[in-house]
Design a protein around this motif. Structure first.
Motif, mmCIF file in Angstrom:
data_model
loop_
_atom_site.group_PDB
_atom_site.id
_atom_site.type_symbol
_atom_site.label_atom_id
_atom_site.label_comp_id
_atom_site.label_asym_id
_atom_site.label_seq_id
_atom_site.Cartn_x
_atom_site.Cartn_y
_atom_site.Cartn_z
ATOM 1 N N LEU A 72 0.819 -1.213 0.000
ATOM 2 C CA LEU A 72 0.000 0.000 0.000
ATOM 3 C C LEU A 72 0.855 1.266 0.000
ATOM 4 C CD1 LEU A 72 -2.749 -1.258 2.439
ATOM 5 C CD2 LEU A 72 -3.156 -0.443 0.100
ATOM 6 N N GLU A 73 1.938 1.236 0.740
ATOM 7 C CA GLU A 73 2.852 2.384 0.739
ATOM 8 C C GLU A 73 3.502 2.557 -0.638
ATOM 9 O OE1 GLU A 73 3.481 4.740 3.095
ATOM 10 O OE2 GLU A 73 1.893 3.827 4.304
ATOM 11 N N GLU A 74 3.901 1.454 -1.251
ATOM 12 C CA GLU A 74 4.546 1.517 -2.565
ATOM 13 C C GLU A 74 3.625 2.061 -3.649
ATOM 14 O OE1 GLU A 74 7.734 0.912 -3.664
ATOM 15 O OE2 GLU A 74 8.266 0.781 -1.550
ATOM 16 N N ILE A 75 2.355 1.684 -3.602
ATOM 17 C CA ILE A 75 1.432 2.122 -4.656
ATOM 18 C C ILE A 75 0.748 3.446 -4.311
ATOM 19 C CG2 ILE A 75 1.052 -0.220 -5.535
ATOM 20 C CD1 ILE A 75 -1.615 -0.262 -4.061
ATOM 21 N N GLY A 76 0.898 3.897 -3.060
ATOM 22 C CA GLY A 76 0.357 5.191 -2.671
ATOM 23 C C GLY A 76 -1.143 5.239 -2.485
ATOM 24 N N LEU A 77 -1.754 4.103 -2.190
ATOM 25 C CA LEU A 77 -3.198 4.052 -1.987
ATOM 26 C C LEU A 77 -3.507 4.368 -0.517
ATOM 27 C CD1 LEU A 77 -5.648 3.317 -3.771
ATOM 28 C CD2 LEU A 77 -5.482 1.010 -2.887
ATOM 29 N N PRO A 78 -4.413 5.324 -0.243
ATOM 30 C CA PRO A 78 -4.736 5.638 1.151
ATOM 31 C C PRO A 78 -5.439 4.462 1.831
ATOM 32 C CG PRO A 78 -5.926 7.109 -0.355
ATOM 33 C CD PRO A 78 -5.144 6.146 -1.186
ATOM 34 N N TYR A 79 -5.081 4.238 3.085
ATOM 35 C CA TYR A 79 -5.660 3.114 3.821
ATOM 36 C C TYR A 79 -5.714 3.429 5.301
ATOM 37 C CZ TYR A 79 -0.797 1.792 4.934
ATOM 38 O OH TYR A 79 0.500 1.778 5.368
ATOM 39 N N GLU A 80 -6.520 2.665 6.000
ATOM 40 C CA GLU A 80 -6.654 2.778 7.447
ATOM 41 C C GLU A 80 -6.304 1.423 8.055
ATOM 42 O OE1 GLU A 80 -10.154 3.724 10.736
ATOM 43 O OE2 GLU A 80 -10.536 4.099 8.611
ATOM 44 N N VAL A 81 -5.490 1.446 9.098
ATOM 45 C CA VAL A 81 -5.024 0.210 9.726
ATOM 46 C C VAL A 81 -5.834 -0.106 10.972
ATOM 47 C CG1 VAL A 81 -3.054 -0.947 10.810
ATOM 48 C CG2 VAL A 81 -2.675 0.649 8.934
ATOM 49 N N HIS A 82 -6.141 -1.379 11.126
ATOM 50 C CA HIS A 82 -6.818 -1.873 12.329
ATOM 51 C C HIS A 82 -5.965 -3.009 12.890
ATOM 52 C CE1 HIS A 82 -10.373 0.417 11.200
ATOM 53 N NE2 HIS A 82 -10.160 -0.026 9.973
ATOM 54 N N LEU A 83 -5.566 -2.873 14.144
ATOM 55 C CA LEU A 83 -4.707 -3.861 14.791
ATOM 56 C C LEU A 83 -5.505 -5.098 15.168
ATOM 57 C CD1 LEU A 83 -1.888 -4.516 15.996
ATOM 58 C CD2 LEU A 83 -2.757 -3.584 18.144
ATOM 59 N N VAL A 84 -5.064 -6.234 14.681
ATOM 60 C CA VAL A 84 -5.638 -7.531 15.041
ATOM 61 C C VAL A 84 -4.683 -8.127 16.073
ATOM 62 C CG1 VAL A 84 -6.313 -9.806 14.192
ATOM 63 C CG2 VAL A 84 -6.643 -7.784 12.747
ATOM 64 N N ASP A 85 -5.089 -8.099 17.319
ATOM 65 C CA ASP A 85 -4.221 -8.471 18.429
ATOM 66 C C ASP A 85 -4.288 -9.973 18.691
ATOM 67 O OD1 ASP A 85 -2.817 -8.755 20.815
ATOM 68 O OD2 ASP A 85 -3.691 -6.950 21.706
ATOM 69 N N PHE A 86 -3.202 -10.674 18.372
ATOM 70 C CA PHE A 86 -3.147 -12.119 18.603
ATOM 71 C C PHE A 86 -3.215 -12.458 20.096
ATOM 72 C CE2 PHE A 86 -0.772 -13.533 14.487
ATOM 73 C CZ PHE A 86 -1.836 -13.083 13.741
ATOM 74 N N ASN A 87 -2.700 -11.573 20.941
ATOM 75 C CA ASN A 87 -2.746 -11.832 22.381
ATOM 76 C C ASN A 87 -4.175 -11.848 22.915
ATOM 77 O OD1 ASN A 87 0.065 -12.058 22.724
ATOM 78 N ND2 ASN A 87 0.257 -9.834 22.767
ATOM 79 N N LYS A 88 -5.086 -11.206 22.183
ATOM 80 C CA LYS A 88 -6.505 -11.188 22.552
ATOM 81 C C LYS A 88 -7.322 -12.137 21.679
ATOM 82 C CE LYS A 88 -6.349 -6.375 24.034
ATOM 83 N NZ LYS A 88 -6.831 -5.011 23.712
ATOM 84 N N ASP A 89 -6.644 -12.916 20.827
ATOM 85 C CA ASP A 89 -7.305 -13.845 19.899
ATOM 86 C C ASP A 89 -8.292 -13.145 18.965
ATOM 87 O OD1 ASP A 89 -5.905 -16.109 20.589
ATOM 88 O OD2 ASP A 89 -7.375 -16.775 22.081
ATOM 89 N N ASP A 90 -7.972 -11.890 18.594
ATOM 90 C CA ASP A 90 -8.830 -11.143 17.669
ATOM 91 C C ASP A 90 -9.062 -11.893 16.361
ATOM 92 O OD1 ASP A 90 -9.203 -8.957 19.340
ATOM 93 O OD2 ASP A 90 -7.690 -7.710 18.351
#
Length: 162
Positions: free
Chosen positions: A38-56
């Motif tokens: 996404l950084e390489e192609i320059g497309l805007p995005y929003e990140v959501h953390l999937v927390d493995f410690n919480k089994d998300d």
């Protein structure tokens, strides 16, 4: 404004910017591949953390987008034909983004196939090795006296990424 409510994952991780691509991930060897793309192609995005410690990754919301419970996964509010689209797996997601933007893939069909094929085999090999070396190094295996498995995965990861 795009409506992402068709994706149950957005109930757990609401979008602040619903017009942007939504990335559900964690900074692991597999997790960063799509964010790098996404950084390489320059497309805007929003990140959501999937927390493995919480089994998300095992929640019904996450599994609705990726039944395998693996990161990364994306939701594109402006997919093919202007329709919302979801995708999981780093290789498929990166191919999807390259196709969507027309970036990082050659126009010539033969070169395009060669590039896609090469990336897919590299991802498949480097995924296994980098993930296994990370598991040995960070989560389990430091206490094992025989360091050959860790050394093998680290060396193979370096070879494939080189």
């Amino acid at each position: 404004m795009p409506d992402l409510s068709a994706f149950p994952i957005t109930a757990r991780w609401p979008a602040k910017y619903p017009d942007r691509l939504q990335l559900y991930s964690l900074p692991t060897p597999n997790g960063v591949k799509v964010s790098i793309m996404l950084e390489e192609i320059g497309l805007p995005y929003e990140v959501h953390l999937v927390d493995f410690n919480k089994d998300d990754q095992k929640t019904p919301e996450f599994l609705s987008l990726n039944p395998n419970g693996k990161i990364p996964a994306i939701v594109d509010p402006n997919g093919p034909g202007g329709k919302r689209s979801g995708c999981s797996n780093p290789g498929r997601s990166c191919n999807y983004l390259a196709e969507k933007t027309g970036k990082l893939l050659p126009d010539d069909a033969a070169r395009r196939y060669q590039t896609s094929s090469g990336c897919t085999s590299r991802w498949a090999g480097s995924d296994r090795c980098s993930v296994r070396s990370a598991i040995f190094h960070k989560f389990a295996g430091k206490e094992i006296a025989d360091k050959r498995p860790l050394e093998r995965y680290v060396a193979e990861s370096a070879r494939l990424l080189g």
